[in-house]
Design a protein around this motif. Structure first.
Motif, PDB file in Angstrom:
ATOM      1  N   TYR A 181       0.806  -1.211   0.000  1.00  0.00           N
ATOM      2  CA  TYR A 181       0.000   0.000   0.000  1.00  0.00           C
ATOM      3  C   TYR A 181       0.849   1.275   0.000  1.00  0.00           C
ATOM      4  N   LEU A 182       2.150   1.114   0.217  1.00  0.00           N
ATOM      5  CA  LEU A 182       3.048   2.263   0.238  1.00  0.00           C
ATOM      6  C   LEU A 182       4.156   2.109  -0.806  1.00  0.00           C
ATOM      7  N   ALA A 183       3.883   1.335  -1.834  1.00  0.00           N
ATOM      8  CA  ALA A 183       4.908   1.065  -2.842  1.00  0.00           C
ATOM      9  C   ALA A 183       5.371   2.334  -3.542  1.00  0.00           C
ATOM     10  N   ASN A 184       4.437   3.152  -3.982  1.00  0.00           N
ATOM     11  CA  ASN A 184       4.817   4.365  -4.701  1.00  0.00           C
ATOM     12  C   ASN A 184       5.531   5.359  -3.793  1.00  0.00           C
ATOM     13  N   GLU A 185       5.083   5.442  -2.544  1.00  0.00           N
ATOM     14  CA  GLU A 185       5.743   6.338  -1.584  1.00  0.00           C
ATOM     15  C   GLU A 185       7.175   5.864  -1.301  1.00  0.00           C
ATOM     16  N   THR A 186       7.344   4.542  -1.216  1.00  0.00           N
ATOM     17  CA  THR A 186       8.676   3.999  -0.988  1.00  0.00           C
ATOM     18  C   THR A 186       9.591   4.281  -2.181  1.00  0.00           C
ATOM     19  N   LYS A 187       9.071   4.075  -3.377  1.00  0.00           N
ATOM     20  CA  LYS A 187       9.851   4.368  -4.582  1.00  0.00           C
ATOM     21  C   LYS A 187      10.246   5.837  -4.640  1.00  0.00           C
ATOM     22  N   ASP A 188       9.313   6.708  -4.307  1.00  0.00           N
ATOM     23  CA  ASP A 188       9.590   8.141  -4.336  1.00  0.00           C
ATOM     24  C   ASP A 188      10.681   8.509  -3.340  1.00  0.00           C
ATOM     25  N   LEU A 189      10.613   7.924  -2.148  1.00  0.00           N
ATOM     26  CA  LEU A 189      11.631   8.174  -1.126  1.00  0.00           C
ATOM     27  C   LEU A 189      13.016   7.778  -1.631  1.00  0.00           C
ATOM     28  N   ILE A 190      13.123   6.595  -2.210  1.00  0.00           N
ATOM     29  CA  ILE A 190      14.421   6.093  -2.652  1.00  0.00           C
ATOM     30  C   ILE A 190      14.943   6.919  -3.826  1.00  0.00           C
ATOM     31  N   GLN A 191      14.072   7.326  -4.723  1.00  0.00           N
ATOM     32  CA  GLN A 191      14.502   8.172  -5.837  1.00  0.00           C
ATOM     33  C   GLN A 191      15.004   9.523  -5.341  1.00  0.00           C
ATOM     34  N   LYS A 192      14.326  10.101  -4.365  1.00  0.00           N
ATOM     35  CA  LYS A 192      14.740  11.403  -3.840  1.00  0.00           C
ATOM     36  C   LYS A 192      16.088  11.314  -3.126  1.00  0.00           C
ATOM     37  N   LYS A 193      16.433  10.155  -2.647  1.00  0.00           N
ATOM     38  CA  LYS A 193      17.747   9.969  -2.040  1.00  0.00           C
ATOM     39  C   LYS A 193      18.860  10.026  -3.085  1.00  0.00           C
TER      40      LYS A 193
ATOM     41  N   ALA B 220      17.033  -0.949  -6.395  1.00  0.00           N
ATOM     42  CA  ALA B 220      17.606   0.327  -6.793  1.00  0.00           C
ATOM     43  C   ALA B 220      19.118   0.172  -6.886  1.00  0.00           C
ATOM     44  N   ARG B 221      19.745   1.138  -7.547  1.00  0.00           N
ATOM     45  CA  ARG B 221      21.192   1.093  -7.746  1.00  0.00           C
ATOM     46  C   ARG B 221      21.806   2.407  -7.298  1.00  0.00           C
ATOM     47  N   LYS B 222      22.930   2.297  -6.606  1.00  0.00           N
ATOM     48  CA  LYS B 222      23.674   3.490  -6.229  1.00  0.00           C
ATOM     49  C   LYS B 222      24.540   3.935  -7.400  1.00  0.00           C
ATOM     50  N   GLN B 223      24.507   5.204  -7.696  1.00  0.00           N
ATOM     51  CA  GLN B 223      25.322   5.715  -8.786  1.00  0.00           C
ATOM     52  C   GLN B 223      26.807   5.552  -8.485  1.00  0.00           C
ATOM     53  N   ALA B 224      27.596   5.466  -9.556  1.00  0.00           N
ATOM     54  CA  ALA B 224      29.046   5.328  -9.397  1.00  0.00           C
ATOM     55  C   ALA B 224      29.615   6.516  -8.626  1.00  0.00           C
ATOM     56  N   LYS B 225      29.126   7.703  -8.927  1.00  0.00           N
ATOM     57  CA  LYS B 225      29.519   8.897  -8.192  1.00  0.00           C
ATOM     58  C   LYS B 225      28.245   9.529  -7.643  1.00  0.00           C
ATOM     59  N   MET B 226      28.087   9.459  -6.338  1.00  0.00           N
ATOM     60  CA  MET B 226      26.802   9.839  -5.751  1.00  0.00           C
ATOM     61  C   MET B 226      27.034  10.696  -4.523  1.00  0.00           C
TER      62      MET B 226
ATOM     63  N   VAL C 116      15.343   2.722  -9.943  1.00  0.00           N
ATOM     64  CA  VAL C 116      14.450   2.308  -8.856  1.00  0.00           C
ATOM     65  C   VAL C 116      13.228   1.622  -9.475  1.00  0.00           C
ATOM     66  N   LYS C 117      13.011   0.387  -9.080  1.00  0.00           N
ATOM     67  CA  LYS C 117      11.948  -0.414  -9.682  1.00  0.00           C
ATOM     68  C   LYS C 117      11.076  -1.060  -8.615  1.00  0.00           C
ATOM     69  N   ILE C 118       9.783  -1.047  -8.866  1.00  0.00           N
ATOM     70  CA  ILE C 118       8.831  -1.819  -8.066  1.00  0.00           C
ATOM     71  C   ILE C 118       8.606  -3.145  -8.783  1.00  0.00           C
ATOM     72  N   ILE C 119       8.713  -4.252  -8.051  1.00  0.00           N
ATOM     73  CA  ILE C 119       8.540  -5.578  -8.640  1.00  0.00           C
ATOM     74  C   ILE C 119       7.366  -6.269  -7.962  1.00  0.00           C
ATOM     75  N   ASN C 120       6.439  -6.766  -8.761  1.00  0.00           N
ATOM     76  CA  ASN C 120       5.292  -7.494  -8.222  1.00  0.00           C
ATOM     77  C   ASN C 120       5.670  -8.918  -7.862  1.00  0.00           C
ATOM     78  N   ASP C 121       4.991  -9.476  -6.842  1.00  0.00           N
ATOM     79  CA  ASP C 121       5.199 -10.876  -6.507  1.00  0.00           C
ATOM     80  C   ASP C 121       4.315 -11.750  -7.392  1.00  0.00           C
ATOM     81  N   ILE C 122       4.307 -13.039  -7.134  1.00  0.00           N
ATOM     82  CA  ILE C 122       3.592 -13.982  -7.981  1.00  0.00           C
ATOM     83  C   ILE C 122       2.091 -13.732  -7.993  1.00  0.00           C
TER      84      ILE C 122
END
Length: 294
Positions: free
Chosen positions: A250-262, A282-288, A267-273
């Motif tokens: 229920y907080l998937a989009n909010e979680t994605k937004d938080l991680i992107q703002k960091k 998500a991936r940390k940039q080489a220079k961040m 940053v990807k949301i993946i559904n379960d079966i």
């Protein structure tokens, strides 16, 4: 003398207030296979067979405990996960199939890279960390939890399954005090993410028998652990290192937004079966440049 069919019918009838019919059937099957040492096939063939009353006493005792809402995994002290058997108790969450999918995701994306350094935050029974180490044997795996009791279970599981995992007792909300310059290639966590308002929809056996510290977050700060763990990852992930979460659907989009703002990328949301938004990568940039004020 009575038949297993009679016992099975009692399970279905007496557990109907707690479980639907399919769940009750499954509980009977697990109990009968465990307590009578029957295979699935032999159990099916034995339903009409009569048994001495004393031979079925353990099944009736198990039913009484199930009626009190005790999870069957706690009754037998173990639970399956990713092809392994893990010891569990009231201090650990019961490993769930959705979390197996998180492990599978990490393996599929990283198994071609040897010598990875991984950390599992909030390890509980150790199921994520141990399963990853068993399937990435050249990796170095660290697992942390705030609960000494949970870590005792996790260490026992690692010893039984012969998994080389380093366990540490610490509060990830105080990560700045606990880590020096350590670097990891993968940070994974299935942190507490259920809000207090979601309690009413939860099964009674979860509320009464699983650790609340591993389940619930404050209503006003539902992404508390994601926030802190993402900050930890900003400092301790290697360049292009990956961050993986299990999360509240229920907080998937909010979680994605938080991680992107960091400042994380990809940053990807993946559904379960079941089609539920359950995982995030998500991936940390080489220079961040760390942005810790989000």
């Amino acid at each position: 003398m009575e038949t297993l069919m009679h016992v099975r019918q009692a399970y279905l009838a007496q557990l109907s207030a707690l479980y639907d019919e399919e769940e009750a059937k499954s509980l009977f099957q697990i109990a009968a296979e465990e307590l009578l040492q029957l295979s699935r096939i032999s159990l099916t063939m034995s339903l009409q067979q009569t048994w001495p009353a004393e031979a079925l006493t353990p099944l009736w005792s198990c039913l009484e405990r199930l009626k009190q809402g005790e999870p069957i995994q706690h009754i037998f002290g173990r639970a399956p996960f990713f092809g392994y058997t893990f010891r569990v108790d009231e201090h650990t969450l019961i490993p769930r199939p959705e979390t197996e999918e998180l492990v599978d995701l990490i393996l599929n994306e990283n198994k071609q890279h040897p010598g990875l350094r991984l950390i599992d935050i909030g390890t509980g029974s150790g199921c994520i960390a141990i399963s990853l180490q068993k399937n990435l044997p050249s990796s170095t795996v660290t697992a942390v939890d705030v609960s000494k009791e949970a870590l005792a279970v996790a260490r026992a599981n690692a010893e039984t399954l012969e998994a080389a995992v380093e366990f540490r007792c610490l509060d990830i909300l105080e990560w700045e005090l606990a880590f020096g310059e350590e670097q990891f290639d993968i940070v994974v966590s299935n942190p507490p993410y259920i809000t207090q308002s979601e309690k009413q929809a939860m099964h009674a056996n979860v509320l009464q028998h699983e650790p609340h510290t591993a389940l619930f977050v404050p209503e006003k700060a539902p992404l508390l652990f994601y926030d802190y763990i993402a900050d930890f990852a900003l400092h301790h992930l290697s360049a292009n290192g990956k961050l993986y979460f299990e999360m509240n659907q229920y907080l998937a989009n909010e979680t994605k937004d938080l991680i992107q703002k960091k400042g994380f990328k990809d940053v990807k949301i993946i559904n379960d079966i079941n089609g539920v938004a359950r995982m995030l990568s998500a991936r940390k940039q080489a220079k961040m440049i760390a942005n810790l004020d989000v």
